[in-house]
Design a protein around this motif. Structure first.
Motif, PDB file in Angstrom:
ATOM      1  N   UNK A  64      -2.928 -11.930  20.423  1.00  0.00           N
ATOM      2  CA  UNK A  64      -4.092 -11.275  21.038  1.00  0.00           C
ATOM      3  C   UNK A  64      -5.282 -11.305  20.122  1.00  0.00           C
ATOM      4  N   UNK A  65      -5.032 -11.338  18.808  1.00  0.00           N
ATOM      5  CA  UNK A  65      -6.153 -11.299  17.891  1.00  0.00           C
ATOM      6  C   UNK A  65      -6.732 -12.681  17.607  1.00  0.00           C
ATOM      7  N   UNK A  66      -6.103 -13.754  18.074  1.00  0.00           N
ATOM      8  CA  UNK A  66      -6.542 -15.109  17.730  1.00  0.00           C
ATOM      9  C   UNK A  66      -7.636 -15.572  18.657  1.00  0.00           C
ATOM     10  N   UNK A  67      -8.617 -16.266  18.142  1.00  0.00           N
ATOM     11  CA  UNK A  67      -9.674 -16.816  19.005  1.00  0.00           C
ATOM     12  C   UNK A  67      -9.110 -17.912  19.888  1.00  0.00           C
ATOM     13  N   UNK A  68      -9.749 -18.107  21.040  1.00  0.00           N
ATOM     14  CA  UNK A  68      -9.269 -19.114  21.984  1.00  0.00           C
ATOM     15  C   UNK A  68      -9.831 -20.493  21.706  1.00  0.00           C
ATOM     16  N   UNK A  69     -10.965 -20.594  21.019  1.00  0.00           N
ATOM     17  CA  UNK A  69     -11.563 -21.891  20.692  1.00  0.00           C
ATOM     18  C   UNK A  69     -12.071 -21.872  19.277  1.00  0.00           C
ATOM     19  N   UNK A  70     -12.230 -23.072  18.703  1.00  0.00           N
ATOM     20  CA  UNK A  70     -12.821 -23.197  17.380  1.00  0.00           C
ATOM     21  C   UNK A  70     -14.320 -23.455  17.537  1.00  0.00           C
ATOM     22  N   UNK A  71     -15.061 -23.048  16.516  1.00  0.00           N
ATOM     23  CA  UNK A  71     -16.506 -23.262  16.533  1.00  0.00           C
ATOM     24  C   UNK A  71     -16.964 -23.482  15.101  1.00  0.00           C
ATOM     25  N   UNK A  72     -18.170 -24.005  14.908  1.00  0.00           N
ATOM     26  CA  UNK A  72     -18.671 -24.209  13.540  1.00  0.00           C
ATOM     27  C   UNK A  72     -18.564 -22.952  12.701  1.00  0.00           C
ATOM     28  N   UNK A  80     -13.190 -26.034   6.471  1.00  0.00           N
ATOM     29  CA  UNK A  80     -14.256 -25.306   7.154  1.00  0.00           C
ATOM     30  C   UNK A  80     -14.899 -26.237   8.177  1.00  0.00           C
ATOM     31  N   UNK A  81     -14.909 -25.813   9.437  1.00  0.00           N
ATOM     32  CA  UNK A  81     -15.467 -26.648  10.500  1.00  0.00           C
ATOM     33  C   UNK A  81     -16.988 -26.621  10.418  1.00  0.00           C
ATOM     34  N   UNK A  82     -17.597 -27.823  10.470  1.00  0.00           N
ATOM     35  CA  UNK A  82     -19.049 -27.938  10.389  1.00  0.00           C
ATOM     36  C   UNK A  82     -19.673 -28.182  11.759  1.00  0.00           C
ATOM     37  N   UNK A  83     -19.117 -29.147  12.522  1.00  0.00           N
ATOM     38  CA  UNK A  83     -19.651 -29.429  13.850  1.00  0.00           C
ATOM     39  C   UNK A  83     -18.649 -30.269  14.624  1.00  0.00           C
ATOM     40  N   UNK A  84     -18.709 -30.173  15.967  1.00  0.00           N
ATOM     41  CA  UNK A  84     -17.855 -31.012  16.810  1.00  0.00           C
ATOM     42  C   UNK A  84     -18.493 -32.394  16.914  1.00  0.00           C
ATOM     43  N   UNK A  85     -17.690 -33.431  16.663  1.00  0.00           N
ATOM     44  CA  UNK A  85     -18.242 -34.787  16.681  1.00  0.00           C
ATOM     45  C   UNK A  85     -17.575 -35.690  17.721  1.00  0.00           C
ATOM     46  N   UNK A  86     -16.554 -35.194  18.400  1.00  0.00           N
ATOM     47  CA  UNK A  86     -15.902 -36.032  19.398  1.00  0.00           C
ATOM     48  C   UNK A  86     -14.885 -35.259  20.191  1.00  0.00           C
ATOM     49  N   UNK A  87     -14.481 -35.841  21.327  1.00  0.00           N
ATOM     50  CA  UNK A  87     -13.496 -35.190  22.185  1.00  0.00           C
ATOM     51  C   UNK A  87     -12.705 -36.269  22.908  1.00  0.00           C
ATOM     52  N   UNK A  88     -11.369 -36.246  22.744  1.00  0.00           N
ATOM     53  CA  UNK A  88     -10.516 -37.213  23.410  1.00  0.00           C
ATOM     54  C   UNK A  88      -9.772 -36.587  24.566  1.00  0.00           C
ATOM     55  N   UNK A 105     -15.824 -34.274   2.827  1.00  0.00           N
ATOM     56  CA  UNK A 105     -15.935 -34.096   4.268  1.00  0.00           C
ATOM     57  C   UNK A 105     -14.914 -34.997   4.968  1.00  0.00           C
ATOM     58  N   UNK A 106     -14.306 -34.440   5.999  1.00  0.00           N
ATOM     59  CA  UNK A 106     -13.223 -35.129   6.698  1.00  0.00           C
ATOM     60  C   UNK A 106     -13.423 -34.973   8.202  1.00  0.00           C
ATOM     61  N   UNK A 107     -12.625 -35.691   8.952  1.00  0.00           N
ATOM     62  CA  UNK A 107     -12.564 -35.511  10.404  1.00  0.00           C
ATOM     63  C   UNK A 107     -11.268 -34.773  10.714  1.00  0.00           C
ATOM     64  N   UNK A 108     -11.366 -33.670  11.472  1.00  0.00           N
ATOM     65  CA  UNK A 108     -10.197 -32.850  11.793  1.00  0.00           C
ATOM     66  C   UNK A 108     -10.015 -32.854  13.306  1.00  0.00           C
ATOM     67  N   UNK A 109      -8.815 -33.272  13.752  1.00  0.00           N
ATOM     68  CA  UNK A 109      -8.535 -33.341  15.179  1.00  0.00           C
ATOM     69  C   UNK A 109      -7.491 -32.284  15.529  1.00  0.00           C
ATOM     70  N   UNK A 110      -7.793 -31.481  16.572  1.00  0.00           N
ATOM     71  CA  UNK A 110      -6.886 -30.409  16.981  1.00  0.00           C
ATOM     72  C   UNK A 110      -6.698 -30.491  18.494  1.00  0.00           C
ATOM     73  N   UNK A 111      -5.501 -30.097  18.967  1.00  0.00           N
ATOM     74  CA  UNK A 111      -5.222 -30.157  20.401  1.00  0.00           C
ATOM     75  C   UNK A 111      -6.127 -29.193  21.155  1.00  0.00           C
ATOM     76  N   UNK A 112      -6.589 -29.633  22.334  1.00  0.00           N
ATOM     77  CA  UNK A 112      -7.468 -28.806  23.152  1.00  0.00           C
ATOM     78  C   UNK A 112      -6.687 -27.672  23.814  1.00  0.00           C
TER      79      UNK A 112
END
Length: 860
Positions: A64-72, A80-88, A105-112
């Motif tokens: 219940x305490x976890x956010x439903x989406x990630x954001x910058x 640390x997330x900086x910005x969304x750069x793509x969506x598959x 800086x890296x690219x981080x991919x997480x399930x939607x």
């Protein structure tokens, strides 16, 4: 109407990924006109919306305490997330900053959200493991992996700062060769993945980014997000992924993927997608337009991908509008015609082999594809080749069984009717022919009796010889008009009387042998897919070669044929444009070809394989000539230059021999030390073949010079001009000896084998024989009904053959100008005719797409 529930559920799953305002467009395209199917999908969507109001998440996986989406500015582990750069299809990609153990800086991919089912998570885990196995400079590296606080897996990969490969190529105006070099690197990357058991299954420009390393462009393959280990069993999820891919990128989908059956997908599906990518790199278009596919509806889209054959890349370019084609060519630093020529042949074949519907006919590996492109770049033979006609017919029949069956029945009835009609016509024709033959026999016998009586009664020798000449001409005319050879014995006897007093026995036997050539027999017809423009015999007369203009075919081709069996020898010798001229080397081991594509080439006469790199000009190569010893080859081009090449290595012996206009002809002196050239600038030039220096420049009174030939003894030149003249020149004094006039342009001028005569062929519908010493006519003009393109002497110099636009070739007596054979017919203009070196055969070639071999009955 029954509804395919599996299909409805698949569409429902796919529609969930679209925003509300986009769903209407997707459903209209995917459902087509199936109202029942669309209604059921909409009911499923409505039910899903109601359920979300009560159960927005799975309480077992999200606290219940976890956010439903990630954001910058959110953190996932040490990132640390900086910005969304793509969506598959099932993941969101963020640019993130790693803080430890190194800062980067890296690219981080997480399930939607909404995709974190057990099946998806399981497949995503396979993806992470598969990517971790790969280590290749052209594949984005996997650096880390883990799970968010909500239990959704993620992985961290190298951040690639680049642009789509197609955009990079166009923005930097890369040439076709530079694009191929980048594509080869992509093939090596895909091969590495295949060796690790991974199929990408979504190869497209947006998944191949080009970045610069020390100013060198390096392509990077990213997003193996729908890849699958080949040994993994098919699951519901992989089926769903295949459908999802179909919705997203249909233009790059292989026919087996269009079946929506994951069991059919293997590494050759990636080969198909690589073919689509190569097609786009070469033409800036995909084989099937993506927008048109989406507008066609789901079922029609699948049918097009599975059944419809795309146009070849060169054909696609050729059908573009002038402005569009100019833009494409500009992006590749090429002229529009040259760009089309670059693609014709090898590149067309390579691309179309990748795009084969039957995957067994594609390249087996990505490395195999890369190696074929490297062969093309090295001017070596490629393994790809056009599909055989039988294979194309079988494909057509399978696609159109009902139409073919009905058509076959109709054709069978028509053929039966034609056969009956033809049989009746043949009977009537045979009867008419027999009547004509009998009439010819009677006329010949009567002419023989009258002629012999008149000759016997003639009082003076001069009158006697005149009657003999008249009877010979009458007999030849009768032979030609009636097509009856009954006059032949009488004609031989008359000729014997004519020659008996003037020449010795050997000369008489030669003349009788030429007369017996009045019975040519058509022994072979060689069919081509384009107009045939040139021909030549090998020095031993055992082989012949024909060359085609480009016509409706994809390229110009030369083919060697066995004279005795009529079978092709070796593989076709292919140019990117029509072939203007071909010649055998003096030893018969090699063939030289000159082409519109701006190259001449040297080939092995037995195998048809190239033996040197192309001999390149910057415009069409119109003429070529071997030195008498076969060590040198000269070429003449519309790029205003002639060149001399080593005939063994293909190395340039001299620099370009520059003129002010198109070079129309070249020929070596008998000793090979000098080269004579003629040009549209109205000059005849002599060059030192070893140094490439100009020795003499002789002004010509006319421009548009079409050809030049050195006499066998090296003492003279003869030139042909499109301005109604040929000219004889003294090669030692370098002055004009005689003008040989015609009433229209002269297409060809050539010496007899002994150098005593010259024959000219003209657009004024005649060929003429001249004395090579004085330039005076030796015979009346030999007449055709249209332009005469070619004329040459027989090996013994007693006859000459002409080729004309009136669809015929003719053989003539070189001393009298009388016809020695009936007309040799074709269905189109006859461009060239050649005697075999032994004098036993004659080869004629025509724009009707045939080469015809005639046997000459030589007697003695």
């Amino acid at each position: 109407m029954s509804v395919d529930h599996d299909k409805a559920e698949a569409l429902f799953d796919a529609a969930l990924k679209f925003k509300l305002e986009e769903r209407e467009v997707f459903l209209a395209s995917a459902c087509g006109g199936d109202a029942t199917l669309r209604r059921q999908v909409e009911e499923l969507l409505e039910a899903a919306g109601d359920a979300e109001a009560f159960l927005p998440t799975d309480p077992r996986t999200i606290s219940a305490q976890s956010p439903l989406t990630e954001k910058p500015d959110d953190r996932i582990g040490r990132y640390k997330l900086l910005q969304q750069i793509g969506e598959g299809g099932c993941g969101v990609v963020y640019m993130a900053e790693q803080e430890e153990p190194v800062r980067r800086r890296v690219a981080l991919k997480v399930i939607k959200l909404g995709m974190d089912t057990k099946q998806v998570i399981g497949r995503f885990e396979v993806e992470r493991q598969a990517l971790a196995l790969m280590d290749h400079p052209n594949i984005a590296k996997v650096l880390d992996a883990g799970a968010t606080e909500t239990g959704r897996p993620y992985f961290v990969m190298e951040l690639v700062r680049g642009v789509r490969i197609t955009d990079y190529c166009d923005q930097n105006s890369l040439s076709t060769r530079e694009r191929l070099d980048l594509f080869i690197q992509v093939c090596h990357a895909i091969q590495h993945a295949h060796q690790k058991g991974i199929i990408h299954r979504d190869i497209k420009p947006s998944n191949i980014l080009v970045t610069l390393h020390d100013e060198v462009p390096v392509p990077k393959v990213i997003d193996f997000g729908i890849a699958k280990a080949t040994e993994q069993r098919l699951t519901d999820k992989t089926l769903f992924t295949a459908f999802e891919q179909f919705v997203g990128t249909p233009a790059y989908m292989s026919p087996e993927q269009a079946e929506l059956n994951g069991l059919n997908i293997d590494t050759r599906s990636d080969i198909y997608a690589l073919g689509v990518l190569l097609y786009e790199l070469l033409t800036s278009k995909t084989p099937f337009d993506a927008k048109a596919l989406m507008a066609a509806g789901l079922d029609e889209m699948r049918r097009i991908i599975r059944e419809q054959e795309p146009a070849r890349p060169s054909t696609r370019l050729g059908t573009m509008g002038g402005g569009e084609l100019t833009t494409r060519a500009k992006h590749r630093r090429a002229e529009p015609p040259k760009l089309i020529y670059l693609l014709r042949g090898d590149l067309d074949w390579i691309v179309m082999k990748c795009l084969e519907k039957d995957r067994a006919r594609r390249y087996e590996t990505a490395n195999g594809l890369a190696q074929d492109i490297e062969r093309h770049l090295k001017h070596e033979p490629v393994t790809a080749c056009p599909p055989a006609t039988l294979y194309r017919v079988q494909k057509f029949v399978r696609r159109n069984k009902l139409m073919v069956t009905a058509g076959s029945a109709v054709v069978a009835v028509l053929v039966l009717g034609v056969l009956v009609s033809t049989w009746q016509a043949v009977r009537a024709t045979r009867a008419e022919r027999e009547q004509r033959r009998l009439r010819g026999v009677a006329e010949a016998a009567q002419a023989n009796e009258v002629g012999q009586r008149r000759i016997a009664e003639t009082k003076t020798e001069e009158s006697r010889q005149g009657l003999v000449q008249l009877n010979v001409a009458s007999g030849a005319r009768l032979l030609n008009e009636s097509q009856s050879f009954a006059a032949l014995p009488w004609l031989v006897e008359a000729l014997r009387l004519e020659q008996g007093r003037a020449e010795g026995e050997d000369a008489q036997r030669r003349r009788l042998g030429m007369v017996l050539q009045q019975c040519p027999k058509l022994s072979q017809i060689w069919f081509h897919e384009a107009p045939v423009s040139c021909a030549a015999f090998s020095p031993d007369s055992r082989r012949a070669a024909t060359g085609t203009a480009i016509g409706n075919a994809a390229s110009g081709q030369a083919q060697v044929w066995d004279v005795e069996t009529g079978q092709p020898v070796g593989r076709p010798m292919v140019h990117g444009g029509g072939i203007n001229q071909l010649r055998f080397s003096p030893d018969g081991r090699r063939i030289a070809t000159a082409s519109v594509d701006g190259t001449a080439r040297l080939w092995d006469a037995k195998s048809g394989e190239p033996v040197t790199p192309p001999l390149s000009h910057s415009n069409s190569v119109d003429a070529l000539a071997f030195s008498r010893d076969g060590t040198l080859l000269a070429t003449a081009s519309r790029d205003h230059a002639a060149r001399v090449w080593d005939a063994q290595s293909g190395r340039a012996v001299t620099g370009p021999l520059t003129h002010l206009f198109t070079v129309g002809g070249v020929d070596f002196s008998p000793d090979g030390t000098r080269l004579v050239t003629v040009s549209g600038d109205g000059r005849l030039c002599v060059w030192d073949t070893a140094l490439g220096t100009s020795l003499h420049t002789i002004p010509h009174s006319s421009h548009q010079l079409a050809g030049v030939q050195w006499s066998p003894d090296g003492s003279k030149w003869v030139t042909a001009s499109m301005e109604m003249t040929a000219k004889l020149w003294d090669a030692k004094q370098r002055n004009e000896l005689a003008t040989l006039p015609h009433d229209a342009g002269v297409n060809r001028a050539a010496f007899s084998p002994d150098g005593r005569l010259v024959v000219t062929a003209s657009a004024d519908k005649t060929a003429r024989v001249w004395d090579a010493q004085t330039g005076t006519p030796r015979t009346p003009p030999v007449q055709h009904d249209s332009e005469v393109y070619h004329a040459e002497f027989s090996p013994d110099g007693l006859a000459l053959v002409t080729a004309s636009g009136d669809h015929t070739a003719r053989v003539w007596d070189a001393k009298t100008g009388q016809p020695l054979t009936p007309s040799l017919p074709h269905q189109g203009e006859v461009k060239q005719a050649a005697f075999s070196p032994n004098g036993h055969q004659l080869l004629t070639v025509s724009v009707d797409g045939t080469g015809r071999l005639w046997e000459l009955a030589v007697g003695g």
